[in-house]
Design a protein around this motif. Sequence first.
Motif, PDB file in Angstrom:
ATOM      1  N   ASN A  61     -24.018  -1.663 -15.502  1.00 10.98           N
ATOM      2  CA  ASN A  61     -22.594  -1.433 -15.750  1.00 10.98           C
ATOM      3  C   ASN A  61     -22.238   0.057 -15.712  1.00 10.98           C
ATOM      4  OD1 ASN A  61     -21.034  -4.057 -16.283  1.00 10.98           O
ATOM      5  ND2 ASN A  61     -22.975  -4.385 -17.343  1.00 10.98           N
ATOM      6  N   TYR A  64     -21.958   0.552 -12.107  1.00 15.22           N
ATOM      7  CA  TYR A  64     -20.664   0.003 -11.673  1.00 15.22           C
ATOM      8  C   TYR A  64     -19.555   1.047 -11.875  1.00 15.22           C
ATOM      9  CZ  TYR A  64     -16.783  -3.508 -11.815  1.00 15.22           C
ATOM     10  OH  TYR A  64     -15.640  -4.239 -11.618  1.00 15.22           O
ATOM     11  N   GLY A  65     -19.500   1.621 -13.061  1.00 19.31           N
ATOM     12  CA  GLY A  65     -18.493   2.651 -13.330  1.00 19.31           C
ATOM     13  C   GLY A  65     -18.665   3.844 -12.405  1.00 19.31           C
ATOM     14  N   CYS A  68     -17.528   3.306  -8.914  1.00 24.06           N
ATOM     15  CA  CYS A  68     -16.067   3.314  -8.777  1.00 24.06           C
ATOM     16  C   CYS A  68     -15.516   4.714  -8.504  1.00 24.06           C
ATOM     17  CB  CYS A  68     -15.400   2.736 -10.028  1.00 24.06           C
ATOM     18  SG  CYS A  68     -15.610   0.954 -10.188  1.00 24.06           S
ATOM     19  N   THR A  69     -16.307   5.760  -8.771  1.00 21.36           N
ATOM     20  CA  THR A  69     -15.856   7.122  -8.487  1.00 21.36           C
ATOM     21  C   THR A  69     -16.089   7.497  -7.026  1.00 21.36           C
ATOM     22  OG1 THR A  69     -17.948   8.268  -8.960  1.00 21.36           O
ATOM     23  CG2 THR A  69     -16.528   7.786 -10.849  1.00 21.36           C
ATOM     24  N   TYR A  91     -19.956  -8.239 -10.489  1.00 22.07           N
ATOM     25  CA  TYR A  91     -18.721  -7.445 -10.631  1.00 22.07           C
ATOM     26  C   TYR A  91     -18.630  -6.378  -9.539  1.00 22.07           C
ATOM     27  CZ  TYR A  91     -17.444  -9.596 -15.046  1.00 22.07           C
ATOM     28  OH  TYR A  91     -17.046 -10.496 -16.008  1.00 22.07           O
ATOM     29  N   ALA A 195     -11.456   5.514  -4.225  1.00 23.95           N
ATOM     30  CA  ALA A 195     -12.231   5.978  -5.382  1.00 23.95           C
ATOM     31  C   ALA A 195     -11.318   6.309  -6.563  1.00 23.95           C
ATOM     32  CB  ALA A 195     -13.063   7.192  -4.999  1.00 23.95           C
ATOM     33  N   VAL A 196     -11.775   5.916  -7.742  1.00 23.92           N
ATOM     34  CA  VAL A 196     -11.058   6.198  -8.989  1.00 23.92           C
ATOM     35  C   VAL A 196     -11.601   7.503  -9.568  1.00 23.92           C
ATOM     36  CG1 VAL A 196     -11.010   5.444 -11.393  1.00 23.92           C
ATOM     37  CG2 VAL A 196     -10.320   3.861  -9.605  1.00 23.92           C
ATOM     38  N   ARG A 205      -4.853   4.425  -8.903  1.00 16.33           N
ATOM     39  CA  ARG A 205      -5.693   3.415  -8.254  1.00 16.33           C
ATOM     40  C   ARG A 205      -6.344   2.541  -9.327  1.00 16.33           C
ATOM     41  NH1 ARG A 205      -8.662   7.797  -4.441  1.00 16.33           N
ATOM     42  NH2 ARG A 205      -6.953   8.142  -2.980  1.00 16.33           N
ATOM     43  N   ILE A 206      -6.475   1.268  -9.001  1.00 16.40           N
ATOM     44  CA  ILE A 206      -7.111   0.323  -9.917  1.00 16.40           C
ATOM     45  C   ILE A 206      -8.271  -0.330  -9.187  1.00 16.40           C
ATOM     46  CG2 ILE A 206      -6.805  -1.831 -11.203  1.00 16.40           C
ATOM     47  CD1 ILE A 206      -3.761  -1.036 -11.352  1.00 16.40           C
ATOM     48  N   LEU A 207      -9.440  -0.344  -9.822  1.00 10.61           N
ATOM     49  CA  LEU A 207     -10.578  -1.074  -9.253  1.00 10.61           C
ATOM     50  C   LEU A 207     -10.945  -2.200 -10.207  1.00 10.61           C
ATOM     51  CD1 LEU A 207     -12.810   1.750  -7.747  1.00 10.61           C
ATOM     52  CD2 LEU A 207     -11.565  -0.022  -6.503  1.00 10.61           C
ATOM     53  N   SER A 208     -10.959  -3.406  -9.682  1.00 12.56           N
ATOM     54  CA  SER A 208     -11.156  -4.573 -10.533  1.00 12.56           C
ATOM     55  C   SER A 208     -11.724  -5.705  -9.697  1.00 12.56           C
ATOM     56  CB  SER A 208      -9.797  -4.961 -11.137  1.00 12.56           C
ATOM     57  OG  SER A 208      -9.702  -6.349 -11.296  1.00 12.56           O
ATOM     58  N   ILE A 210     -10.840  -8.798 -10.630  1.00 11.07           N
ATOM     59  CA  ILE A 210      -9.975  -9.918 -11.033  1.00 11.07           C
ATOM     60  C   ILE A 210      -9.020 -10.283  -9.911  1.00 11.07           C
ATOM     61  CG2 ILE A 210      -8.151 -10.697 -12.603  1.00 11.07           C
ATOM     62  CD1 ILE A 210      -9.124  -8.909 -14.683  1.00 11.07           C
ATOM     63  N   ILE A 212      -6.569 -13.216 -10.360  1.00 16.72           N
ATOM     64  CA  ILE A 212      -6.253 -14.305 -11.294  1.00 16.72           C
ATOM     65  C   ILE A 212      -5.588 -15.474 -10.576  1.00 16.72           C
ATOM     66  CG2 ILE A 212      -3.948 -13.537 -12.077  1.00 16.72           C
ATOM     67  CD1 ILE A 212      -6.787 -14.686 -14.428  1.00 16.72           C
TER      68      ILE A 212
END
Lengths: 374, 258
Positions: A61, A64-65, A68-69, A91, A195-196, A205-208, A210, A212
């Motif tokens: 995890n 993962y973070g 995301c960069t 994820y 990249a976040v 920017r959103i990285l997810s 999800i 839904i």
Amino acid sequence: MAKELLKGNIAMAEAAIRAGLEGYFGYPITPQTELLEWMAERMPALGRAFLQAESEVAAINMLYGAACTGARVMTSSSSPGISLMMEGLSYIAGTEVPAVIIDVVRGGPGLGNIAPSQGDYNQIVHGGGHGDYHPIVLAPASVQEAVDLVVLAFDLAEKYRTIVFIMADGNIGQMMEPAELPPMRPIRTEYPDWAVRGAMGRERRILSSIYIDPKDEEVTNYRLLQVWNRIQAAEIRYREYFLEDADYVVIGFGTAGRIALSAVRMARAEGMRVGLLRPITLSPFPHPQIENLIPQVEGILVVEMNSGQMLEDVQKAVRGRVPVEFYGRLGGMVPFPDEILAEIRRMCREGIPPDGDPRQRWMKRFAPIIRWHD
Amino acid sequence: METTLSVQIVYQRPRSLTAVPMHYCPGCTHGIAHRLIAEVIDELGIRERTIGVAPVGCSVFAYNYFDCDFVEAAHGRAPAMATGIKRLLPDRVVFTYQGDGDLASIGMGEIIHAAGRGENITVFFINNAIYGMTSGQMAPTTLPGQKTTSSPQGRDVETMGYPLRMAELLANLDGAGYVVRRSLHDPKNIRMAKKAIRLAFETQLRGLGFAMVELLSTCSTNWGLSPLESLRWLEEHMIPYYPIGDFKVAEALQAIKV
């Protein structure tokens, strides 16, 4: 650069560093720990991020973070640790961020042992965490190939925004042999447009992972499949040995493939027309290359350090058109070339029964060895 | 004598909050917590270098409401994900927003170790003593005797154990720079909460280690109470078990007046 005598785990770590690795997160586990130790020494010295996580769950995890960069990041572990990483892998796949993971596979299931194995094939090639995705899986058979594949892994991960596994085993991780390291690449200065890194002068920017609304998830799964199609079309890698005039072919990957090559050379010396196909990408699997062999060969011997997990992929490619035989060692046991040579001799002498289950036949032949262990 | 009439804006949406309706239930205090965090991000002028990490739970869509870069973590793993981001980008401001199931149950390992490492991140912990998103099961912070759908006779501490006081627990760790508990049940406490949120960000900006603000919150829907009754229930039942207070304040923070 000149060749150096390098231990596999350390060579893979240094190759990653030279490929421009910016962050490493991991947890000690045999037989991959030297990789983490090398990172602990080198990464901070280069001003890059290294962190020993509290668990493999945390490590994946963190990865993962960090992924995301948009930075080049990786982790490494061995089988039980990879099991713990399955959540984060899913994820990462769902968020479509690039990440490189090295699995130095050991004997299992459960705590198993620390000996070399290929028992993670299904977990990695056909599995990973929950949901609908395919990772790229690269299987080195030497320290040099491990070095080269680690560099390739980062390029592929970024090209397709996907997970790339290096599926090594305890042999590749622990063995020392001469290898040439790549030149040091500079750390990147520009980052991808997803990249976040803080919304400085731009939209957020959103990285997810999800989606839904199931319609959106369906679109996403379809897109992942389109990417996978491009990977299948462009990224299959393998090595062929003595196949030009081969009547029989051995198929094996990683350490099992390398030992099978010794057996094939011995068989050639005895005059048997046998060759070897060694898949380097287990995923995407070299289906077209096996397809090409069908008209040429009279039989296929699959050799693995597991109970025939890749065997099932070979059978899927062969579709009953050529008889298939299997030879495996289990639980951290490594085959000797002589064992595989004996299988090749028998195959060339007696042929392979056209029907029946190759795994069942192997279990019967193998039973005396199990009784002898007992 | 001349009279000048001028219009003065005294209240508006913070720049760091997006102009979209929130999905939270009527009476829920998530909206207050979001707004306070956004106001502080505005006041500190850090919106463009802030990265948020959303949890799994009712606030899973928190990323829709903050106008800054955001990622969405797996259940409980927000502190690990925030660690990965912060280690790669040490000059960015990284915060997590987590509920009680996320932080104190499935994510207990990640939060303890992030605090223990003195990870320079800011954590907002929403404690409403229940699982909201899955509709009202027992949380690690559910009070003794409290009825939930998975403790229908009330939480029996003999078989279900005791609630966890996370602020007190994490304040024991050397890596913690700022750990406090506040409540969102009335205007006075909301103002106190905002000051704490400010100090929690200041902790990170000054490199003073791990910061967490636990915010006592309501869940009218799953408590089965009206919004007003919920605020009273929080005050009467939660605060005696979860006292408001400062459990760890680094020396360098004590001089800051906000």
